[in-house]
Scaffold this motif. Structure first.
Motif, PDB file in Angstrom:
ATOM      1  N   LYS A 131       0.829  -1.205   0.000  1.00 50.66           N
ATOM      2  CA  LYS A 131       0.000   0.000   0.000  1.00 50.66           C
ATOM      3  C   LYS A 131       0.859   1.250   0.000  1.00 50.66           C
ATOM      4  N   LEU A 132       1.936   1.224   0.797  1.00 48.33           N
ATOM      5  CA  LEU A 132       2.836   2.380   0.834  1.00 48.33           C
ATOM      6  C   LEU A 132       3.506   2.597  -0.519  1.00 48.33           C
ATOM      7  N   GLU A 133       3.853   1.502  -1.208  1.00 51.16           N
ATOM      8  CA  GLU A 133       4.442   1.634  -2.536  1.00 51.16           C
ATOM      9  C   GLU A 133       3.438   2.238  -3.519  1.00 51.16           C
ATOM     10  N   GLU A 134       2.189   1.807  -3.417  1.00 46.60           N
ATOM     11  CA  GLU A 134       1.170   2.387  -4.289  1.00 46.60           C
ATOM     12  C   GLU A 134       0.993   3.877  -4.004  1.00 46.60           C
ATOM     13  N   LYS A 135       0.959   4.238  -2.691  1.00 44.76           N
ATOM     14  CA  LYS A 135       0.832   5.652  -2.340  1.00 44.76           C
ATOM     15  C   LYS A 135       2.040   6.447  -2.809  1.00 44.76           C
ATOM     16  N   SER A 136       3.233   5.851  -2.647  1.00 52.62           N
ATOM     17  CA  SER A 136       4.434   6.551  -3.092  1.00 52.62           C
ATOM     18  C   SER A 136       4.442   6.702  -4.614  1.00 52.62           C
ATOM     19  N   GLY A 137       3.905   5.673  -5.312  1.00 50.60           N
ATOM     20  CA  GLY A 137       3.791   5.794  -6.762  1.00 50.60           C
ATOM     21  C   GLY A 137       2.857   6.921  -7.159  1.00 50.60           C
ATOM     22  N   VAL A 138       1.734   7.035  -6.431  1.00 49.35           N
ATOM     23  CA  VAL A 138       0.798   8.136  -6.709  1.00 49.35           C
ATOM     24  C   VAL A 138       1.454   9.478  -6.417  1.00 49.35           C
ATOM     25  N   VAL A 139       2.190   9.539  -5.292  1.00 48.46           N
ATOM     26  CA  VAL A 139       2.870  10.798  -4.925  1.00 48.46           C
ATOM     27  C   VAL A 139       3.922  11.152  -5.971  1.00 48.46           C
ATOM     28  N   LEU A 140       4.683  10.135  -6.420  1.00 48.85           N
ATOM     29  CA  LEU A 140       5.696  10.399  -7.445  1.00 48.85           C
ATOM     30  C   LEU A 140       5.053  10.853  -8.752  1.00 48.85           C
ATOM     31  N   SER A 141       3.925  10.242  -9.090  1.00 44.16           N
ATOM     32  CA  SER A 141       3.215  10.666 -10.304  1.00 44.16           C
ATOM     33  C   SER A 141       2.719  12.103 -10.172  1.00 44.16           C
ATOM     34  N   GLN A 142       2.145  12.427  -8.995  1.00 41.31           N
ATOM     35  CA  GLN A 142       1.719  13.810  -8.772  1.00 41.31           C
ATOM     36  C   GLN A 142       2.899  14.765  -8.799  1.00 41.31           C
ATOM     37  N   GLN A 143       4.018  14.331  -8.220  1.00 40.57           N
ATOM     38  CA  GLN A 143       5.211  15.179  -8.234  1.00 40.57           C
ATOM     39  C   GLN A 143       5.719  15.386  -9.660  1.00 40.57           C
ATOM     40  N   LYS A 144       5.668  14.310 -10.459  1.00 41.94           N
ATOM     41  CA  LYS A 144       6.092  14.424 -11.847  1.00 41.94           C
ATOM     42  C   LYS A 144       5.176  15.368 -12.613  1.00 41.94           C
ATOM     43  N   ASN A 145       3.849  15.238 -12.383  1.00 43.50           N
ATOM     44  CA  ASN A 145       2.905  16.152 -13.033  1.00 43.50           C
ATOM     45  C   ASN A 145       3.121  17.585 -12.585  1.00 43.50           C
TER      46      ASN A 145
END
Length: 224
Positions: A131-145
């Motif tokens: 779950k933390l990896e999924e959240k971190s992936g979402v955060v990284l995607s938001q950061q990239k955007n």
């Protein structure tokens, strides 16, 4: 006895399975493989029916474990009684055998319960990690955007700044031209005023000359 033998075989088989799972999780294998193993266990145990069966089986094992501990204490008590009374016959050997079997069962069921709890805890930890990896992936995607949006805004800002500087330079150039034209207009106006004054002075001198000439002509006629 046959029932107990079947139960011990099932318990031993379960212990072997748990040991294999623990070895697969603990060995320095790729993290994706270990994660896949634990996620597979989580998918299997996520079914409500399987969860009920496992809880029931866990309860039965816990009862067996408690019963084996009780049997060990009972056998030790009877052995102490026989030692106090000095009885050394076949019953003593039977009690020792009973104590040995009870200790074996307690170790077996205790190990199964311990490994069961350890696997369950590892599964939950890996689930939380997923779950933390999924959240971190979402955060990284938001950061990239956000970074892409920042780059776009920065590009537009630089473009606007360039256009503003060009417009400012154009305005400065126009102001210089207007100032130059204003100065030229003032010079032309001053020159025109000077020429007008000079023209007025010439007209005035011309009138005076005409008046003087007329006066002489009149005087000459009178003298004749």
């Amino acid at each position: 006895m046959a029932y107990q033998g079947s139960a011990l075989q099932i318990a031993f088989g379960l212990l072997v399975v748990e040991v294999i799972l623990c070895v697969l999780i603990i060995l320095p294998l790729p993290l994706t493989f270990r994660k896949r193993v634990l996620l597979t266990i989580d998918q299997l145990t996520s079914n409500q029916t399987v969860t009920i069966i496992l809880r029931t089986f866990f309860g039965i094992l816990f009862l067996f474990f408690c019963d084996s501990l009780r049997s060990v204490e009972s056998a030790e008590g009877k052995i102490e009684q026989h030692n106090d009374h000095g009885h050394f016959h076949s019953t003593h050997s039977d009690l020792n055998s009973r104590k040995f079997r009870s200790q074996r069962n307690s170790y077996l069921f205790g190990s199964i319960l311990f490994l069961f709890l350890m696997i369950y805890r590892l599964k939950e930890m890996m689930k939380e990690l997923h779950k933390l990896e999924e959240k971190s992936g979402v955060v990284l995607s938001q950061q990239k955007n956000a970074s892409s949006e920042y780059d776009r805004v920065s590009t537009e800002r630089d473009k606007f700044k360039t256009e503003y500087e060009a417009a400012n330079n154009k305005a400065t150039e126009l102001e210089a031209r207007v100032s130059k034209l204003t100065k030229s207009e003032a010079a032309i106006r001053t020159q025109a005023e000077n020429q007008q004054k000079q023209f007025d002075r010439i007209l005035e001198e011309n009138d005076q000359l005409h008046k003087a000439a007329n006066a002489k002509t009149t005087q000459s006629k009178k003298d004749e």
